[in-house]
Design an enzyme around this catalytic site. Structure first.
Site, short mmCIF file in Angstrom:
data_model
loop_
_atom_site.label_atom_id
_atom_site.label_comp_id
_atom_site.label_asym_id
_atom_site.label_seq_id
_atom_site.Cartn_x
_atom_site.Cartn_y
_atom_site.Cartn_z
N CYS A 63 0.82 -1.21 0.00
CA CYS A 63 0.00 0.00 0.00
C CYS A 63 0.86 1.26 0.00
CB CYS A 63 -0.89 0.03 1.23
SG CYS A 63 -1.43 -1.59 1.75
N GLU A 92 12.66 2.23 -2.12
CA GLU A 92 12.41 1.71 -3.45
C GLU A 92 12.97 2.64 -4.52
OE1 GLU A 92 8.53 0.26 -3.96
OE2 GLU A 92 8.88 -1.20 -2.38
#
Length: 104
Positions: A63, A92
């Site tokens: 999420c 990321e």
DNA sequence: AAACTGACTTCTC
DNA sequence: GGAGAAGCCAGTT
């Protein structure tokens, strides 16, 4: 869809949302509106947010890759709150500045 | 079954 | 550009 979420007790729409969110590539983010659009209706972004908030499957769904359309990371009910979400996004490779997405 | 809630979005001031 | 109000959907109670 290729694989169905284990929990069949949830609606089809939610499954689509999970499917889409699970397919967000690393280093990329989608807005709730985008997810809602792919899930069926653009205006379903509300339902997406609600579903994610309740999050019956939070560890299995990334999420944190779902952000707001205005570029803000949005809210986060998980441990650590928005900060944690930002940390994950940064991990990321996504650049975030003042809780806002710098690069998509 | 009906009503409320919400991790949103967009418009207007 | 920031703040406030309205509006849509599905899930949860």
């Amino acid at each position: 869809m290729a694989f169905r979420i284990k929990q069949s007790n949830i609606s089809r729409f939610t499954q689509k949302v999970y499917h889409i969110v699970s397919r967000i590539p690393k280093g990329k983010v989608l807005s709730y509106a985008e997810v809602a659009q792919r899930a069926g209706s653009f205006q379903a972004y509300r339902a997406v947010g609600n579903t994610m908030h309740r999050n019956p499957d939070w560890p299995r769904i990334p999420c944190h890759r779902v952000v707001q359309s205005n570029g803000c990371v949005g809210n986060w009910s998980g441990k650590g709150g928005v900060k944690k979400k930002i940390a994950l996004l940064r991990s990321e490779g996504i650049l975030i500045r003042n809780e806002k997405i710098v690069d998509i």
